[in-house]
Design a protein around this motif. Sequence first.
Motif, short mmCIF file in Angstrom:
data_model
loop_
_atom_site.label_atom_id
_atom_site.label_comp_id
_atom_site.label_asym_id
_atom_site.label_seq_id
_atom_site.Cartn_x
_atom_site.Cartn_y
_atom_site.Cartn_z
N LYS A 39 48.25 15.93 -50.79
CA LYS A 39 49.60 16.24 -51.28
C LYS A 39 50.34 14.97 -51.68
CE LYS A 39 53.92 18.53 -49.96
NZ LYS A 39 54.62 19.29 -48.90
N GLN A 40 50.29 13.94 -50.84
CA GLN A 40 51.00 12.71 -51.11
C GLN A 40 50.42 11.97 -52.31
OE1 GLN A 40 51.32 10.08 -47.75
NE2 GLN A 40 52.03 8.35 -48.96
N THR A 48 41.08 21.49 -50.92
CA THR A 48 41.55 20.20 -50.41
C THR A 48 40.43 19.18 -50.24
OG1 THR A 48 41.44 21.12 -48.16
CG2 THR A 48 43.59 21.15 -49.27
N GLN A 87 51.10 24.93 -50.39
CA GLN A 87 50.39 25.25 -49.15
C GLN A 87 49.22 26.20 -49.39
OE1 GLN A 87 53.83 26.59 -46.79
NE2 GLN A 87 53.44 24.88 -45.41
N TYR A 116 45.13 17.74 -46.04
CA TYR A 116 46.18 18.33 -46.88
C TYR A 116 47.29 17.32 -47.15
CZ TYR A 116 50.11 21.22 -48.35
OH TYR A 116 51.18 21.72 -49.04
N GLN A 117 47.73 16.59 -46.14
CA GLN A 117 48.82 15.64 -46.31
C GLN A 117 48.41 14.49 -47.23
OE1 GLN A 117 51.91 16.01 -45.47
NE2 GLN A 117 51.53 17.94 -44.38
N ILE A 118 47.18 14.00 -47.09
CA ILE A 118 46.69 12.91 -47.95
C ILE A 118 46.65 13.37 -49.40
CG2 ILE A 118 44.68 11.49 -48.52
CD1 ILE A 118 44.07 11.35 -45.53
N GLN A 177 44.71 19.42 -41.56
CA GLN A 177 46.10 19.07 -41.84
C GLN A 177 46.22 17.67 -42.43
OE1 GLN A 177 48.48 21.27 -41.74
NE2 GLN A 177 49.97 19.79 -42.54
N LEU A 178 45.41 16.73 -41.90
CA LEU A 178 45.42 15.36 -42.41
C LEU A 178 44.95 15.33 -43.86
CD1 LEU A 178 45.83 12.35 -42.01
CD2 LEU A 178 43.51 12.23 -41.05
#
Length: 509
Positions: free
Chosen positions: A322-323, A298, A335, A318-320, A315-316
């Motif tokens: 992923k999006q 990541t 994941q 990963y979300q960035i 977590q942040l």
Amino acid sequence: MTISIPYFAEIVLRTWEHLILVAVSMTLAMAIAIPLGIYIAKKPKLAKPILGLANAIQTIPSLAIFGFLLTVPIIGGIGKTPAIVALTLYALLPLIRNTHAGINKIDRGAIEAAIALGMTNRQILFLIEIPLASGIILAGVRVATVICVGIATIAAAIGGGGLGVFIFRGLSTVNNQLILAGAIPATLIALSLDFGLGYFEKRLMQRGKNKFKIGKFEIALLLASIALLIALMFPRSANVITIGSKNFTEQVILGELLATEIENNTDLQVNRQFNLGGTFICHNALVSGAIDGYVEYTGTALTAILNRKPINNPQLVYQIVKQNYAEKFNLKVIQSLGFENTFAILIRQQEANDLNLKTISEAAKYTPQWQAGFGYEFINREDGYPGLAETYNLQFANPPLGMDLSLTYRALADRKVDLIAGDSTNGLISFLNLFMLKDDKQYFPPYEAVPIFNQKTLIKYPQLEPAIAELVGKISAEEMREMNYQVDSQSIPVKAVVEKFLKSEGLLN
């Protein structure tokens, strides 16, 4: 050197791949270069620029050619196609030069006699000029073939296969047996082809001025080349997907984990394209569809691909990632597999003990007397050396040495350098008695290992994602380090290590 049966079978496979690359490349090169050599022999004004261009291509470093072809439309990407194009380009010079020289050295008396007999230009070419020049032309074929055999080993860096797979794998695991497993067969192929073509060359030279005849050997060679070309270009089965990996041990293990899990839980077959080079090669291959999936980290995706500043919140991040991967590249980020592989700033255990060093900050004051060595990618990355040097005020007397990441561990252990940036889960850290300094200022972002797949592939094969999900959260950092150790230090085949792990997790019968 003792070679296990699985390795022996792979050597046979890689040798066959190597022969395919050489045969197809030489067939294409001869189809281009021999007519071109004949043409410039008839048009002397064009000889100098065409030979100059071929000579210029020959002087370009092979890695540069392979790297450039990755970005060229149609032939770009990974696999055998760009490798064949590169090898064809390298074979042109000796073929053009020898064909040109062979035609020009023909006794003009023979040509004049043919004209006096009323022969057409076409008849003179095929019945007089080519037969008389065939010995010199074949000498060019001989040189070009040996060049192709050697350079074909580099094709493994872009997924072209061949015996270079063993060499790159041996470099990444510091395993001389694997290096020899690639180098020795490649050498034997080169010597065998050189000897065979040399014998064939003598046969042609002995024919003298006799009428040119195509013998059984020539026909067999031509048919074999055509058969190899057809076999190479034959479209693959619709139920085959391609899994890639970068060019170090952990990535190959993770690639094999994905491949084995997919084959075990679906009706899909997996084409393995491992040791593909760095992050950008794998990413571009995934976006282009040359591969269907691979495991990324990541933090690497955030900084190297998305060009974002490092963020410490896992977590942040990963979300960035992923999006943005979904929106920009149509890729799905699955994941985490359960572990993080961050950059590890390493020194020798002896220096750590003698100087009582535990953190990067403590080691920074010694850097003016030290030589650093980093992988090429780390030197230029947003989360790499420039930011690290600024954060910790690293002041090396000389610029860091750039080298392949797999070589940095051995360079440190052998005292060629004093500080490197490795991988925190690498098995060589313990094996080579190295010490990992603590990132006390938390410079590096989180690097969770996440499978990334092309959305089109997941839609086409809905059974794929549930199979991959079986691996989510299953691998700890300690387990990953142990698998790396088994491959790097105990020379256990990757497939055996992967199968043992999957059985321990109840994922493989």
